[in-house]
Design an enzyme around this catalytic site. Structure first.
Site, mmCIF file in Angstrom:
data_model
loop_
_atom_site.group_PDB
_atom_site.id
_atom_site.type_symbol
_atom_site.label_atom_id
_atom_site.label_comp_id
_atom_site.label_asym_id
_atom_site.label_seq_id
_atom_site.Cartn_x
_atom_site.Cartn_y
_atom_site.Cartn_z
ATOM 1 N N HIS A 34 0.856 -1.184 0.000
ATOM 2 C CA HIS A 34 0.000 0.000 0.000
ATOM 3 C C HIS A 34 0.893 1.235 0.000
ATOM 4 O O HIS A 34 2.128 1.114 -0.124
ATOM 5 C CB HIS A 34 -0.951 -0.032 1.199
ATOM 6 C CG HIS A 34 -0.255 -0.314 2.496
ATOM 7 N ND1 HIS A 34 0.636 0.563 3.072
ATOM 8 C CD2 HIS A 34 -0.287 -1.407 3.308
ATOM 9 C CE1 HIS A 34 1.095 0.046 4.189
ATOM 10 N NE2 HIS A 34 0.569 -1.147 4.356
ATOM 11 N N HIS A 37 4.042 1.274 2.102
ATOM 12 C CA HIS A 37 5.197 0.605 1.491
ATOM 13 C C HIS A 37 5.798 1.488 0.389
ATOM 14 O O HIS A 37 7.012 1.568 0.240
ATOM 15 C CB HIS A 37 4.779 -0.727 0.865
ATOM 16 C CG HIS A 37 4.307 -1.754 1.845
ATOM 17 N ND1 HIS A 37 2.998 -2.136 1.944
ATOM 18 C CD2 HIS A 37 4.987 -2.477 2.771
ATOM 19 C CE1 HIS A 37 2.880 -3.071 2.885
ATOM 20 N NE2 HIS A 37 4.071 -3.281 3.402
ATOM 21 N N VAL A 176 2.525 6.200 7.552
ATOM 22 C CA VAL A 176 1.695 6.868 6.538
ATOM 23 C C VAL A 176 0.241 6.604 6.928
ATOM 24 O O VAL A 176 -0.139 5.464 7.214
ATOM 25 C CB VAL A 176 2.000 6.329 5.122
ATOM 26 C CG1 VAL A 176 1.113 7.009 4.084
ATOM 27 C CG2 VAL A 176 3.478 6.541 4.788
ATOM 28 N N SER A 185 -2.188 -0.128 6.723
ATOM 29 C CA SER A 185 -1.766 -1.494 7.050
ATOM 30 C C SER A 185 -2.398 -2.431 6.031
ATOM 31 O O SER A 185 -3.536 -2.204 5.599
ATOM 32 C CB SER A 185 -2.264 -1.847 8.450
ATOM 33 O OG SER A 185 -2.293 -3.249 8.629
ATOM 34 N N ARG A 187 -3.575 -5.185 6.610
ATOM 35 C CA ARG A 187 -4.740 -5.846 7.229
ATOM 36 C C ARG A 187 -5.971 -4.940 7.280
ATOM 37 O O ARG A 187 -7.046 -5.408 7.661
ATOM 38 C CB ARG A 187 -4.390 -6.327 8.635
ATOM 39 C CG ARG A 187 -3.458 -7.538 8.628
ATOM 40 C CD ARG A 187 -3.285 -8.091 10.031
ATOM 41 N NE ARG A 187 -2.669 -9.388 10.055
ATOM 42 C CZ ARG A 187 -1.377 -9.620 10.339
ATOM 43 N NH1 ARG A 187 -0.567 -8.620 10.618
ATOM 44 N NH2 ARG A 187 -0.896 -10.852 10.344
#
Ligand code: PAF
Length: 286
Positions: A34, A37, A176, A185, A187
């Site tokens: 996401h 990253h 972020v 995240s 998840r």
């Protein structure tokens, strides 16, 4: 962009570049990439000549009742994001190559690993420490980047890189957040639309704690009460921990004198959210 699956090919690629004095950067991930990253990859790109991103859903860091089987996987999209961001190698080892029959070694960092997340997930950090050590051995990076979202993980990796003299510079980059403050995240895709609305409450509680400290509250249990009161406003949330800790050791503080990290974990239905916030006491109040 090269996709490397073999462990030997990964090390050979890195070793060749290192001999040519190329700086190798590394962003380890479990995929489902996401914008958090993306920010890590961009920061890495600015610091190195060659960049490796690993995508490996590491089975040893999941407990038996956790979400290994349903952990989000999106390898096509992940590779596309890596290509867009100028990653040189996507390293995608298999679990059987990483953990062949007879694999025995476990890396532990006991003082950091047993608290907070370690209490809820007793085997998690040994899995993380072992896989990160192995990935460093395979990728041989000069520097590796981790997100502050997993504050305890970042502290643990710093400690193990130092203790084991791994020769890797550990860089930790800020969290972020979505517009409403929810920390990004992989998840978060598990959240229903109702849960998604409530999820930023954790960050709000950390912000309230930080505000209390900035306004002169030094007693950590008073700060904890402020944070807990925010979470209590949403009955769907239950607190796992809301703590005021030393930013380096992660030990709970009783009095805040200078800097603290506020660590939080809450449960929302079957989902567990974690977040953290660093706070510095204003000079005039110390
Ligand atoms: O933060 C993660 O995605 C994982 O814990 C890591 C560091 C890639 C190890 O599997």
């Amino acid at each position: 962009m090269k996709i490397i699956r073999s462990l030997g090919a990964m090390t050979a690629w890195s070793e060749r570049l290192r001999r040519e004095r190329v700086t190798v950067g590394f962003v380890p991930t479990m995929g489902a990439l996401h914008d958090g990253h993306r920010a890590l990859i961009r920061a890495a790109r600015l610091r190195c000549d060659a960049l490796v991103v690993s995508i490996f859903v590491n089975p040893t860091q999941f407990g038996p009742a956790e979400d290994l089987a349903k952990y989000p996987r999106s390898i096509g999209k992940d590779r596309e994001l890596c290509r867009q961001e100028g990653v040189d190698v996507c390293f995608e080892p298999s679990a059987s190559a990483m953990y062949p029959a007879g694999f025995q070694t476990v890396v532990t960092v006991p003082a950091i690993a047993t608290r907070w997340e370690g209490e809820a997930r007793p085997h998690h950090f040994a899995g993380v420490a072992t896989v990160v050590t192995k990935l460093f051995g395979l990728v041989r990076p000069h520097l590796a980047l981790f997100g502050q979202k997993d504050y305890q993980q970042a502290a643990l990796v710093r400690q193990l890189a130092k203790d084991l003299s791994l020769g890797v510079e550990i860089v930790v980059r800020p969290i972020v957040r979505e517009q409403d403050g929810l920390a990004m995240s992989s998840r978060n895709v598990y959240l229903s639309s109702d849960e998604r609305i409530l999820a930023p409450t954790l960050y709000k509680s950390l912000q309230a704690g930080a505000e209390a400290i900035r306004n002169g509250t030094t007693d950590a249990s008073a700060v904890q009460s402020v944070m807990a009161a925010v979470v209590r406003q949403e009955p769907a949330l239950t607190v796992d921990y809301l703590s005021v800790c030393d930013p380096l050791t992660l030990e709970p503080l009783s009095i805040v004198t200078f800097k603290a990290v506020l660590l939080g974990a809450v449960r929302l239905g079957v989902i567990r959210l974690i977040d953290n916030l660093m706070v510095t006491m204003p000079v005039g109040r110390r």
